[in-house]
Write a protein that holds these residues in place. Structure first.
Motif, PDB file in Angstrom:
ATOM      1  N   GLY A 203     -23.832  59.292 -36.231  1.00 37.86           N
ATOM      2  CA  GLY A 203     -24.620  58.074 -36.390  1.00 37.86           C
ATOM      3  C   GLY A 203     -26.114  58.286 -36.458  1.00 37.86           C
ATOM      4  N   GLY A 204     -26.571  59.532 -36.585  1.00 41.46           N
ATOM      5  CA  GLY A 204     -28.002  59.792 -36.666  1.00 41.46           C
ATOM      6  C   GLY A 204     -28.563  59.538 -38.049  1.00 41.46           C
ATOM      7  N   ASP A 205     -29.812  59.067 -38.083  1.00 44.93           N
ATOM      8  CA  ASP A 205     -30.521  58.865 -39.347  1.00 44.93           C
ATOM      9  C   ASP A 205     -31.698  59.813 -39.512  1.00 44.93           C
ATOM     10  OD1 ASP A 205     -29.232  56.378 -40.560  1.00 44.93           O
ATOM     11  OD2 ASP A 205     -29.711  55.654 -38.548  1.00 44.93           O
ATOM     12  N   ALA A 206     -32.228  60.309 -38.397  1.00 38.28           N
ATOM     13  CA  ALA A 206     -33.351  61.238 -38.432  1.00 38.28           C
ATOM     14  C   ALA A 206     -33.240  62.160 -37.222  1.00 38.28           C
ATOM     15  CB  ALA A 206     -34.681  60.490 -38.410  1.00 38.28           C
ATOM     16  N   VAL A 207     -33.827  63.345 -37.342  1.00 34.34           N
ATOM     17  CA  VAL A 207     -33.702  64.334 -36.272  1.00 34.34           C
ATOM     18  C   VAL A 207     -35.064  64.957 -35.996  1.00 34.34           C
ATOM     19  CG1 VAL A 207     -33.081  66.179 -37.901  1.00 34.34           C
ATOM     20  CG2 VAL A 207     -32.433  66.368 -35.494  1.00 34.34           C
ATOM     21  N   GLY A 208     -35.326  65.213 -34.718  1.00 33.57           N
ATOM     22  CA  GLY A 208     -36.602  65.816 -34.349  1.00 33.57           C
ATOM     23  C   GLY A 208     -36.517  66.520 -33.009  1.00 33.57           C
ATOM     24  N   MET A 209     -37.679  67.031 -32.564  1.00 34.81           N
ATOM     25  CA  MET A 209     -37.735  67.876 -31.372  1.00 34.81           C
ATOM     26  C   MET A 209     -38.609  67.283 -30.280  1.00 34.81           C
ATOM     27  SD  MET A 209     -38.330  71.427 -33.470  1.00 34.81           S
ATOM     28  CE  MET A 209     -37.380  71.794 -34.959  1.00 34.81           C
ATOM     29  N   SER A 210     -38.748  65.975 -30.261  1.00 33.01           N
ATOM     30  CA  SER A 210     -39.630  65.333 -29.273  1.00 33.01           C
ATOM     31  C   SER A 210     -39.108  63.948 -28.947  1.00 33.01           C
ATOM     32  CB  SER A 210     -41.057  65.240 -29.833  1.00 33.01           C
ATOM     33  OG  SER A 210     -41.099  64.337 -30.941  1.00 33.01           O
ATOM     34  N   THR A 211     -39.966  63.119 -28.379  1.00 33.38           N
ATOM     35  CA  THR A 211     -39.795  61.666 -28.243  1.00 33.38           C
ATOM     36  C   THR A 211     -38.767  61.238 -27.197  1.00 33.38           C
ATOM     37  OG1 THR A 211     -40.500  61.315 -30.534  1.00 33.38           O
ATOM     38  CG2 THR A 211     -39.285  59.517 -29.491  1.00 33.38           C
ATOM     39  N   VAL A 212     -37.551  61.779 -27.246  1.00 32.08           N
ATOM     40  CA  VAL A 212     -36.488  61.308 -26.358  1.00 32.08           C
ATOM     41  C   VAL A 212     -36.863  61.448 -24.879  1.00 32.08           C
ATOM     42  CG1 VAL A 212     -34.125  61.732 -25.591  1.00 32.08           C
ATOM     43  CG2 VAL A 212     -34.625  61.550 -28.034  1.00 32.08           C
ATOM     44  N   PRO A 213     -37.335  62.605 -24.406  1.00 29.30           N
ATOM     45  CA  PRO A 213     -37.712  62.690 -22.983  1.00 29.30           C
ATOM     46  C   PRO A 213     -38.810  61.705 -22.601  1.00 29.30           C
ATOM     47  CG  PRO A 213     -37.535  64.884 -23.944  1.00 29.30           C
ATOM     48  CD  PRO A 213     -37.479  63.909 -25.075  1.00 29.30           C
ATOM     49  N   GLU A 214     -39.783  61.518 -23.501  1.00 30.90           N
ATOM     50  CA  GLU A 214     -40.886  60.594 -23.227  1.00 30.90           C
ATOM     51  C   GLU A 214     -40.382  59.160 -23.087  1.00 30.90           C
ATOM     52  OE1 GLU A 214     -44.014  63.169 -25.984  1.00 30.90           O
ATOM     53  OE2 GLU A 214     -42.778  61.572 -26.830  1.00 30.90           O
ATOM     54  N   VAL A 215     -39.452  58.784 -23.948  1.00 31.55           N
ATOM     55  CA  VAL A 215     -38.920  57.419 -23.911  1.00 31.55           C
ATOM     56  C   VAL A 215     -38.098  57.200 -22.646  1.00 31.55           C
ATOM     57  CG1 VAL A 215     -37.373  55.789 -25.067  1.00 31.55           C
ATOM     58  CG2 VAL A 215     -38.987  57.154 -26.412  1.00 31.55           C
ATOM     59  N   ILE A 216     -37.326  58.185 -22.242  1.00 33.43           N
ATOM     60  CA  ILE A 216     -36.544  58.062 -21.011  1.00 33.43           C
ATOM     61  C   ILE A 216     -37.466  57.825 -19.819  1.00 33.43           C
ATOM     62  CG2 ILE A 216     -35.090  59.332 -19.380  1.00 33.43           C
ATOM     63  CD1 ILE A 216     -33.794  60.711 -21.806  1.00 33.43           C
ATOM     64  N   VAL A 217     -38.547  58.580 -19.739  1.00 31.76           N
ATOM     65  CA  VAL A 217     -39.481  58.428 -18.617  1.00 31.76           C
ATOM     66  C   VAL A 217     -40.235  57.098 -18.706  1.00 31.76           C
ATOM     67  CG1 VAL A 217     -41.651  59.333 -17.685  1.00 31.76           C
ATOM     68  CG2 VAL A 217     -39.730  60.868 -18.078  1.00 31.76           C
ATOM     69  N   ALA A 218     -40.600  56.690 -19.910  1.00 34.85           N
ATOM     70  CA  ALA A 218     -41.265  55.395 -20.070  1.00 34.85           C
ATOM     71  C   ALA A 218     -40.373  54.257 -19.580  1.00 34.85           C
ATOM     72  CB  ALA A 218     -41.671  55.185 -21.523  1.00 34.85           C
ATOM     73  N   LYS A 219     -39.103  54.311 -19.938  1.00 33.40           N
ATOM     74  CA  LYS A 219     -38.173  53.281 -19.479  1.00 33.40           C
ATOM     75  C   LYS A 219     -37.973  53.368 -17.970  1.00 33.40           C
ATOM     76  CE  LYS A 219     -36.250  50.657 -21.382  1.00 33.40           C
ATOM     77  NZ  LYS A 219     -36.610  49.245 -21.610  1.00 33.40           N
ATOM     78  N   HIS A 220     -37.929  54.572 -17.441  1.00 34.79           N
ATOM     79  CA  HIS A 220     -37.807  54.762 -15.991  1.00 34.79           C
ATOM     80  C   HIS A 220     -38.928  54.043 -15.251  1.00 34.79           C
ATOM     81  CE1 HIS A 220     -38.257  57.461 -12.280  1.00 34.79           C
ATOM     82  NE2 HIS A 220     -37.077  56.910 -12.145  1.00 34.79           N
ATOM     83  N   MET A 221     -40.113  54.019 -15.866  1.00 26.72           N
ATOM     84  CA  MET A 221     -41.277  53.416 -15.229  1.00 26.72           C
ATOM     85  C   MET A 221     -41.503  51.961 -15.643  1.00 26.72           C
ATOM     86  SD  MET A 221     -43.981  56.584 -15.006  1.00 26.72           S
ATOM     87  CE  MET A 221     -44.824  55.837 -13.618  1.00 26.72           C
ATOM     88  N   GLY A 222     -40.558  51.399 -16.402  1.00 29.26           N
ATOM     89  CA  GLY A 222     -40.643  49.989 -16.745  1.00 29.26           C
ATOM     90  C   GLY A 222     -41.573  49.650 -17.886  1.00 29.26           C
ATOM     91  N   MET A 223     -41.844  50.602 -18.757  1.00 30.65           N
ATOM     92  CA  MET A 223     -42.744  50.363 -19.882  1.00 30.65           C
ATOM     93  C   MET A 223     -41.964  49.838 -21.093  1.00 30.65           C
ATOM     94  SD  MET A 223     -44.898  53.924 -19.474  1.00 30.65           S
ATOM     95  CE  MET A 223     -46.358  53.550 -20.438  1.00 30.65           C
ATOM     96  N   ARG A 224     -42.646  49.063 -21.930  1.00 35.34           N
ATOM     97  CA  ARG A 224     -42.082  48.655 -23.216  1.00 35.34           C
ATOM     98  C   ARG A 224     -42.355  49.760 -24.225  1.00 35.34           C
ATOM     99  NH1 ARG A 224     -43.830  43.108 -25.504  1.00 35.34           N
ATOM    100  NH2 ARG A 224     -45.857  44.145 -25.515  1.00 35.34           N
ATOM    101  N   VAL A 225     -41.336  50.091 -25.034  1.00 35.00           N
ATOM    102  CA  VAL A 225     -41.450  51.219 -25.956  1.00 35.00           C
ATOM    103  C   VAL A 225     -41.190  50.773 -27.390  1.00 35.00           C
ATOM    104  CG1 VAL A 225     -40.535  53.489 -26.588  1.00 35.00           C
ATOM    105  CG2 VAL A 225     -40.708  52.841 -24.170  1.00 35.00           C
ATOM    106  N   LEU A 226     -42.041  51.258 -28.298  1.00 35.12           N
ATOM    107  CA  LEU A 226     -41.817  51.123 -29.735  1.00 35.12           C
ATOM    108  C   LEU A 226     -41.887  52.521 -30.324  1.00 35.12           C
ATOM    109  CD1 LEU A 226     -41.543  49.274 -32.259  1.00 35.12           C
ATOM    110  CD2 LEU A 226     -44.035  49.334 -32.429  1.00 35.12           C
ATOM    111  N   GLY A 227     -40.953  52.865 -31.206  1.00 36.09           N
ATOM    112  CA  GLY A 227     -40.942  54.191 -31.808  1.00 36.09           C
ATOM    113  C   GLY A 227     -40.937  54.136 -33.322  1.00 36.09           C
TER     114      GLY A 227
END
Length: 270
Positions: A203-227
């Motif tokens: 089900g992937g549309d794009a692949v990369g080597m970043s972003t996912v860890p940052e988004v997990i931590v942002a959500k952990h801290m209650g931040m709104r995220v747009l990618g």
């Protein structure tokens, strides 16, 4: 962790008069956006306590604090990656610092390989969800409840209201904005054609080597995220040609105008 975050935050606050409310993480070749910040204060990562140093071409390696599209922002002109040898705690440390600086909305960008065969290099993709194929998680270990819950909800990792806003701004500007699923791997080697076929089946549309860890931590801290991903090349096996970082940089240079226009309008409306 709390002490390290507080020391970094205090160091920044003692030197930067801006109180940012919006954070932007600018990926490979996309850091040009930070040059548009007004009343800018540039802080190299290496000067901030406990920050690693960015080592990848196309990542300037500094925070830019200032005003962008009329809003007080903190822009990461370059990021850190797991493949550079940093721990995920180090990779995501700037996100935690952003939150403690008062930032509640973060826009993460990246250059990504296109898996969807209907897309082209130079397309922009709104990230609606991700697949963590790093088999790592930055939240493993002791959980500081002051930072976030032990088991954060990831059912809407990328904020729906912000995604709707991005679509409206793209339509207003006449920009074709794809929407899809980002697959995060560790890198630094590019994927094989067989791996790309597998990721497409998942089900992937794009692949990369970043972003996912940052988004997990942002959500952990209650931040709104747009990618937002810049589809910098088509992934292995889709075209019969080798992949290179130079191609990533060339594509980012080519699309920087529409990328900048879109991000600017999104931030203006936040």
């Amino acid at each position: 962790m709390l002490q390290k975050i507080d020391e970094a935050v205090k160091w920044i606050q003692n030197r930067v008069p801006v109180a940012p409310k919006i954070g932007l993480v600018l990926g490979s070749g996309l850091g040009v956006l930070a040059e548009e910040a007004e009343q800018a204060h540039r802080v190299p990562y290496g000067k901030i306590p406990h920050f690693p140093v960015s080592t990848v071409e196309g990542h300037a390696g500094q925070f830019v604090f200032g005003t962008f599209a009329g809003k007080p922002v903190a822009m990461m002109q370059g990021r850190f990656h797991y493949y550079e040898g940093y721990s995920l705690e180090q990779v995501t440390f700037p996100i935690r610092v952003m939150k403690r600086l008062g930032i509640d909305t973060v826009l993460v960008t990246n250059a990504a390989g296109g898996i969807n065969p209907e897309w082209e290099a130079g397309d922009l993709m709104l990230i609606k969800d991700h697949i963590n194929f790093t088999f790592q998680n930055p939240l493993i270990g002791h959980n500081e409840t002051e930072l976030g819950p032990r088991f954060p909800d990831m059912s809407e990792a990328y904020n729906r209201e912000l995604r709707d806003l991005a679509k409206r701004m793209a339509e207003r500007l006449g920009i074709c904005l794809r929407e899809g699923v980002y697959v995060g791997l560790t890198g630094p080697s590019y994927e094989t054609p067989a791996e790309i076929r597998m990721l497409r089946q998942l089900g992937g549309d794009a692949v990369g080597m970043s972003t996912v860890p940052e988004v997990i931590v942002a959500k952990h801290m209650g931040m709104r995220v747009l990618g937002i991903s810049c589809i910098s090349n088509l992934a292995a096996g889709i075209l019969d040609q080798p992949l290179s970082h130079e191609e990533v940089m060339e594509t980012a240079e080519r699309v920087k105008s529409k990328f900048s226009d879109l991000v600017r309008e999104i931030v203006r409306e936040l």
